[in-house]
Design an enzyme around this catalytic site. Sequence first.
Site, PDB file in Angstrom:
ATOM      1  CG  HIS A  63      -2.049  -1.049   1.009  1.00  0.00           C
ATOM      2  ND1 HIS A  63      -2.047  -2.264   1.662  1.00  0.00           N
ATOM      3  CD2 HIS A  63      -3.149  -1.050   0.221  1.00  0.00           C
ATOM      4  CE1 HIS A  63      -3.106  -2.971   1.283  1.00  0.00           C
ATOM      5  NE2 HIS A  63      -3.793  -2.258   0.416  1.00  0.00           N
ATOM      6  CG  ASN A  64       4.009   0.827  -2.473  1.00  0.00           C
ATOM      7  OD1 ASN A  64       3.305   1.001  -3.475  1.00  0.00           O
ATOM      8  ND2 ASN A  64       4.748  -0.251  -2.299  1.00  0.00           N
ATOM      9  CG  PHE A  65       3.698   7.430  -4.741  1.00  0.00           C
ATOM     10  CD1 PHE A  65       2.588   8.270  -4.719  1.00  0.00           C
ATOM     11  CD2 PHE A  65       4.602   7.548  -5.791  1.00  0.00           C
ATOM     12  CE1 PHE A  65       2.377   9.217  -5.724  1.00  0.00           C
ATOM     13  CE2 PHE A  65       4.402   8.488  -6.799  1.00  0.00           C
ATOM     14  CZ  PHE A  65       3.285   9.321  -6.766  1.00  0.00           C
TER      15      PHE A  65
ATOM     16  CG  HIS B 185      -1.889   0.291  -4.159  1.00  0.00           C
ATOM     17  ND1 HIS B 185      -2.534  -0.619  -4.975  1.00  0.00           N
ATOM     18  CD2 HIS B 185      -2.845   0.764  -3.305  1.00  0.00           C
ATOM     19  CE1 HIS B 185      -3.806  -0.707  -4.618  1.00  0.00           C
ATOM     20  NE2 HIS B 185      -4.029   0.124  -3.610  1.00  0.00           N
TER      21      HIS B 185
HETATM   22  C1  BYE Z   1      -7.611  -6.790  -1.265  1.00  0.00           C
HETATM   23  C2  BYE Z   1      -7.875  -6.341   0.011  1.00  0.00           C
HETATM   24  C3  BYE Z   1      -6.931  -5.639   0.689  1.00  0.00           C
HETATM   25  C4  BYE Z   1      -5.725  -5.396   0.100  1.00  0.00           C
HETATM   26  F1  BYE Z   1      -4.548 -13.554   0.060  1.00  0.00           F
HETATM   27  C5  BYE Z   1      -5.454  -5.846  -1.163  1.00  0.00           C
HETATM   28  F2  BYE Z   1      -5.455 -14.430  -1.670  1.00  0.00           F
HETATM   29  C6  BYE Z   1      -6.393  -6.534  -1.865  1.00  0.00           C
HETATM   30  F3  BYE Z   1      -6.586 -13.197  -0.386  1.00  0.00           F
HETATM   31  N1  BYE Z   1      -6.082  -7.015  -3.164  1.00  0.00           N
HETATM   32  N2  BYE Z   1      -5.790  -6.191  -4.163  1.00  0.00           N
HETATM   33  C7  BYE Z   1      -5.414  -6.930  -5.222  1.00  0.00           C
HETATM   34  C8  BYE Z   1      -5.935  -8.317  -3.553  1.00  0.00           C
HETATM   35  C9  BYE Z   1      -5.491  -8.281  -4.849  1.00  0.00           C
HETATM   36  N3  BYE Z   1      -6.127  -9.502  -2.894  1.00  0.00           N
HETATM   37  C10 BYE Z   1      -5.822 -10.648  -3.540  1.00  0.00           C
HETATM   38  N4  BYE Z   1      -5.380 -10.651  -4.802  1.00  0.00           N
HETATM   39  C11 BYE Z   1      -5.198  -9.505  -5.510  1.00  0.00           C
HETATM   40  O1  BYE Z   1      -4.805  -9.539  -6.696  1.00  0.00           O
HETATM   41  C12 BYE Z   1      -6.009 -11.952  -2.827  1.00  0.00           C
HETATM   42  C13 BYE Z   1      -5.028 -12.162  -1.716  1.00  0.00           C
HETATM   43  C14 BYE Z   1      -3.614 -12.364  -2.237  1.00  0.00           C
HETATM   44  C15 BYE Z   1      -5.404 -13.375  -0.898  1.00  0.00           C
HETATM   45 CL1  BYE Z   1      -8.809  -7.671  -2.060  1.00  0.00          CL
HETATM   46 ZN    ZN Z   2      -5.843   0.318  -2.431  1.00  0.00          ZN
END
Ligand code: BYE
Ligand code: ZN
Length: 497
Positions: A243-245, A247
């Site tokens: 969750h950096n710049f 992103h």
């Molecule tokens: C989400 C929520 C919070 C932070 F482990 C990031 F399989 C995310 F569940 N994001 N953003 C992109 C993702 C992605 N979560 C997942 N895949 C992504 O491509 C799944 C996770 C790796 C896990 Cl949803």
């Molecule tokens: Zn985000």
Amino acid sequence: MTTKIIHFKVNGKLETAEFGSDVSAADVKDLFRAAAEAEPHHILKMYNREGTVVKISPRLEANSRESYYRLEVVASDLQGVATASDLDNMEHRLHHLESRVLQDVGTTPDIMSELKSHVESFRRKLESVEHLSWIGLFKDDGDQHLAKSPPKPRTPQLNVQEERQQVRRKFLNISSLQVTEEVRELLKTPIFDNWQWEEAEMLVLLQVMFTNLDFLTAFHIELEVLQNFLFEVYCHYNNIPFHNFQHCFCVTQMMYGLIWLTDLRNKLGRTDLFIMLTSALCHDLDHPGYNNVYQINAQTDLALRYNDISPLENHHCAVAFGILAKPECNILKNLSSEQYKHIRGGMIKCILATDMAQHNEILNRFRSIQSAFDFSNKEHKEVLMKIMVKVSDISNEARPMAVAAPWLDCLLQEFFNQSDREKQKGLPVSPFMDRDKVSKPSSQTSFIRFVLLPLFSELSKLFPCLEQHILEPVGRALEYYSVMEKASRDEEATTKP
Ligand code: BYE
Ligand code: ZN
């Protein structure tokens, strides 16, 4: 798989490097770092035959022996190199040694005089570059060189500050340069590769996005204020794995791409587009790297402040309006209070909508209006805007595999950091974050099947052109991770009795 041969000269020697098309940016950098025998604090620069600096990345163009690159270890921040206070120390010890020798032998040996003159000449050199501290080439120790104690380690905060100021100077310097037509066009598509750009360049590209959507004219934003705003946004993203710049940049760029692909400029008003792009930009400001569940379980200040209700998203939004409260950063300052209220309300809704705890509710609302969608209906527009921000936020897998794959590793890194900390503190650990339990391919296939495909296909019903641009790439990613999942299951079956 194709391999690439790079010829380059380093430390006077002509060398060759070979790497495959699937190599990571970090591996390429490590390779050249090793070849240059560089220390961690050294900076590497690669020049082509024209003397232009080229980026050290997997995309480095292959060349011939005759047209070798030059690899140079340019500057270091002088960590590991003597500073003024090290020199004081040396002089002090030398003086001490000299008086001991004088006592024993009666004269100062030649070798000692030679040493003294070396140290003396080094002091002159050092003093001649001390004034360069402002460009970050030489870090000033302040008044410390008056003291005889070894220098205190610099506070990490100070380094961060200096690095940011460098980014700011570079951003302002290059912001007036024309971004090529090719890059401007790529910026409007999901195939844009964020890994090729440094922070200052990303700031310029964000400026291009705001300019190309006519926000400067529509909202009477002065360029300088936009630049201050963008720089403050950059400063308020933390240096954490996901969750950096970067992103923030990717999410904003995806939003920008979606706006162009769906021709939203002719379907929504400028203000709504502005709300969406600015929300994307601000949606994770000051993310600490630990999710809401952690905030609530660990009873952090954020959870306390926001009563366990989307603590992170509330915080991102509050930080955004904190930045906008500074007059020199306030891109909303020339708007009527009516307009300001509308934009503030819109951004709050869009940013709070990025809490995945709201995912099903928002998607279901969108489903229910999708078939009779009306671009002039205020409520319909609101749901669409939330969906657009949500899609941009979690859309890494809609990008080319080479761009998307490193993002998944960054995310898992951040998740693992959280679970390590939860274990340390005796807090509940989410199974999908536990490094001992997570299988990357199977987590990602589930995520694509149950989150991405349903969301993306619903949006593609409203904008059929998105099938090609985001739905199909996500389908390919699912295939890729399914193959990986199967391979690791097969392997498990053969290695375990
Ligand atoms: C989400 C929520 C919070 C932070 F482990 C990031 F399989 C995310 F569940 N994001 N953003 C992109 C993702 C992605 N979560 C997942 N895949 C992504 O491509 C799944 C996770 C790796 C896990 Cl949803
Ligand atoms: Zn985000």
